[in-house]
Design a protein around this motif. Structure first.
Motif, PDB file in Angstrom:
ATOM      1  N   ARG A 145       0.712  -1.235   0.155  1.00 36.14           N
ATOM      2  CA  ARG A 145      -0.004   0.162  -0.030  1.00 36.14           C
ATOM      3  C   ARG A 145       0.713   1.227  -0.092  1.00 36.14           C
ATOM      4  N   GLU A 146       2.072   1.368   0.871  1.00 38.83           N
ATOM      5  CA  GLU A 146       2.683   2.514   0.615  1.00 38.83           C
ATOM      6  C   GLU A 146       3.439   2.755  -0.705  1.00 38.83           C
ATOM      7  N   LEU A 147       4.121   1.400  -1.177  1.00 39.46           N
ATOM      8  CA  LEU A 147       4.486   1.662  -2.639  1.00 39.46           C
ATOM      9  C   LEU A 147       3.578   1.914  -3.566  1.00 39.46           C
ATOM     10  N   PHE A 148       2.405   1.559  -3.292  1.00 35.86           N
ATOM     11  CA  PHE A 148       1.270   1.839  -4.333  1.00 35.86           C
ATOM     12  C   PHE A 148       0.928   3.366  -4.273  1.00 35.86           C
ATOM     13  N   GLU A 149       0.759   3.904  -3.228  1.00 41.67           N
ATOM     14  CA  GLU A 149       0.244   5.407  -2.988  1.00 41.67           C
ATOM     15  C   GLU A 149       1.389   6.273  -3.152  1.00 41.67           C
ATOM     16  N   SER A 150       2.833   5.672  -2.900  1.00 41.37           N
ATOM     17  CA  SER A 150       3.918   6.749  -3.104  1.00 41.37           C
ATOM     18  C   SER A 150       4.497   6.880  -4.571  1.00 41.37           C
ATOM     19  N   ALA A 151       4.308   5.979  -5.353  1.00 40.32           N
ATOM     20  CA  ALA A 151       4.608   5.595  -6.608  1.00 40.32           C
ATOM     21  C   ALA A 151       4.444   6.721  -7.393  1.00 40.32           C
ATOM     22  N   ASN A 152       5.536   7.325  -8.171  1.00 41.07           N
ATOM     23  CA  ASN A 152       5.411   8.343  -9.041  1.00 41.07           C
ATOM     24  C   ASN A 152       4.551   8.126 -10.792  1.00 41.07           C
ATOM     25  N   ASP A 153       4.432   6.703 -10.753  1.00 43.98           N
ATOM     26  CA  ASP A 153       3.550   6.221 -11.869  1.00 43.98           C
ATOM     27  C   ASP A 153       2.363   6.156 -11.437  1.00 43.98           C
ATOM     28  N   VAL A 154       1.408   6.121 -12.530  1.00 44.85           N
ATOM     29  CA  VAL A 154      -0.188   5.914 -12.386  1.00 44.85           C
ATOM     30  C   VAL A 154      -0.174   4.456 -12.275  1.00 44.85           C
ATOM     31  N   ILE A 155      -0.894   3.891 -11.107  1.00 44.35           N
ATOM     32  CA  ILE A 155      -1.300   2.646 -10.796  1.00 44.35           C
ATOM     33  C   ILE A 155      -2.575   2.468 -10.804  1.00 44.35           C
ATOM     34  N   CYS A 156      -3.399   1.732 -11.399  1.00 42.74           N
ATOM     35  CA  CYS A 156      -4.777   1.620 -11.261  1.00 42.74           C
ATOM     36  C   CYS A 156      -5.049   0.131 -11.552  1.00 42.74           C
ATOM     37  N   THR A 157      -6.396  -0.319 -10.801  1.00 46.02           N
ATOM     38  CA  THR A 157      -6.827  -1.640 -11.414  1.00 46.02           C
ATOM     39  C   THR A 157      -7.960  -1.666 -11.490  1.00 46.02           C
ATOM     40  N   TYR A 158      -8.677  -2.570 -12.428  1.00 48.57           N
ATOM     41  CA  TYR A 158     -10.038  -2.397 -13.110  1.00 48.57           C
ATOM     42  C   TYR A 158     -10.355  -3.756 -13.464  1.00 48.57           C
ATOM     43  N   THR A 159     -11.572  -4.147 -13.512  1.00 54.86           N
ATOM     44  CA  THR A 159     -12.311  -5.406 -13.576  1.00 54.86           C
ATOM     45  C   THR A 159     -12.342  -5.681 -15.143  1.00 54.86           C
ATOM     46  N   ALA A 160     -12.733  -6.904 -15.512  1.00 57.59           N
ATOM     47  CA  ALA A 160     -13.011  -7.341 -16.779  1.00 57.59           C
ATOM     48  C   ALA A 160     -13.920  -6.349 -17.537  1.00 57.59           C
ATOM     49  N   ASP A 161     -14.713  -5.810 -17.143  1.00 60.71           N
ATOM     50  CA  ASP A 161     -15.563  -4.846 -17.859  1.00 60.71           C
ATOM     51  C   ASP A 161     -14.983  -3.507 -17.749  1.00 60.71           C
ATOM     52  N   GLY A 162     -13.722  -3.328 -17.017  1.00 64.06           N
ATOM     53  CA  GLY A 162     -13.234  -1.971 -17.270  1.00 64.06           C
ATOM     54  C   GLY A 162     -13.536  -1.214 -16.077  1.00 64.06           C
ATOM     55  N   ARG A 163     -14.384  -1.423 -15.074  1.00 68.45           N
ATOM     56  CA  ARG A 163     -14.671  -0.565 -13.953  1.00 68.45           C
ATOM     57  C   ARG A 163     -13.347  -0.529 -12.972  1.00 68.45           C
TER      58      ARG A 163
END
Length: 290
Positions: A145-163
């Motif tokens: 979570r710390e790395l996820f929040e502090s990363a300079n890159d855009v990080i996102c997760t979405y479902t198979a239908d794109g949500r």
């Protein structure tokens, strides 16, 4: 003496020899014997401890020194096996059997206590292992979570239908939408219209094959600006076992603008070079021609 009597007693011992069968009986604390001879021997087979009634003739033995006289023993002579009537069989709970049962129960209880102690120790050990693993997982999740929040890159997760299911702070900063707002949207809602078919194809391919993909797409931010993201996507599994896609994106808008500017500058330079060449050629021709 030589009286015909009936006595109830407890059989202590049954002894048979070649000449006679002797029953040792006890009644009221007095021991006495009942003897049988002849063909009826062996037909009386009560077990020791049986309550019996014997009807026989015999003698009552007393001690002359007692006053009043107290019976010390009897000696009865049985006429036949019919003179012995079994009133009740002995209890199956003899002293020896009781000792064996008590010993068995004690051993069983001790074994049960030992087994319970063993199980408790195993449970404590397993609990310690599980607790350690949970602590490690919690630590890993916190680190992720710390790395996820502090990363300079855009990080996102979405479902198979794109949500969207999650985005980090960098993604919030780039697209201009908060996390709560983004989780109500689909990734296709943010991508530029001309990139949607390709994005949908990449999304379907990643979910179905599990292979990672890399592509560029332009996204429209909250304020209407276009940003170019280079996305690396791979398939992940959510907590409920559902497949999803995690994308790590880099904002390459400035790089793309620089590339466009360089291409334009190159075209302009090439155009200027061609114009210069044509000008020099024309001037040379005019000079040579009077």
């Amino acid at each position: 003496d030589s009286q015909f009597i009936a006595v109830d007693g407890t059989l202590v011992q049954n002894v048979q020899t070649a000449e006679r069968q002797t029953l040792l009986l006890e009644a009221g604390g007095v021991l006495f014997t009942a003897e049988l001879t002849g063909d009826s021997m062996g037909r009386i087979r009560p077990a020791s401890g049986s309550k019996v009634r014997v009807t026989a003739t015999g003698n009552v033995v007393t001690d002359e020194r007692d006053s009043p006289r107290v019976p010390r023993s009897f000696k009865l002579l049985l006429r036949s096996a019919h003179d012995v009537v079994i009133l009740s069989a002995p209890s199956s709970w003899t002293l020896q059997r009781t000792i064996w049962v008590v010993s068995g129960l004690t051993a069983t209880i001790l074994a049960a206590f030992a087994w319970v102690a063993f199980l408790r120790r195993r449970v404590r050990e397993q609990t310690t292992v599980i607790r350690d693993r949970l602590e490690q997982e919690i630590a890993l999740q916190a680190r992720y979570r710390e790395l996820f929040e502090s990363a300079n890159d855009v990080i996102c997760t979405y479902t198979a239908d794109g949500r969207f299911t999650s985005i980090n702070r960098s993604a919030e900063r780039v697209i201009g939408y908060s996390r709560d707002e983004a989780t109500q949207m689909r990734i296709t809602d943010l991508v530029a219209p001309e990139y949607r078919p390709r994005l949908e194809h990449m999304l379907s391919e990643t979910v179905q094959t599990g292979e990672s993909t890399t592509f560029e797409a332009e996204f429209i931010t909250r304020d209407g600006q276009r940003v170019t993201l280079e996305l690396d996507t791979h398939r992940v599994t959510l907590s409920g076992g559902q497949w999803a896609v995690q994308a790590i994106g880099r904002d390459v808008t400035e790089r793309k603008l620089t590339e466009v500017a360089l291409r334009r500058a190159k075209v302009a330079a090439e155009s200027a070079s061609r114009a210069k060449t044509e000008f020099v050629t024309n001037m040379s021709h005019e000079v040579r021609t009077p």
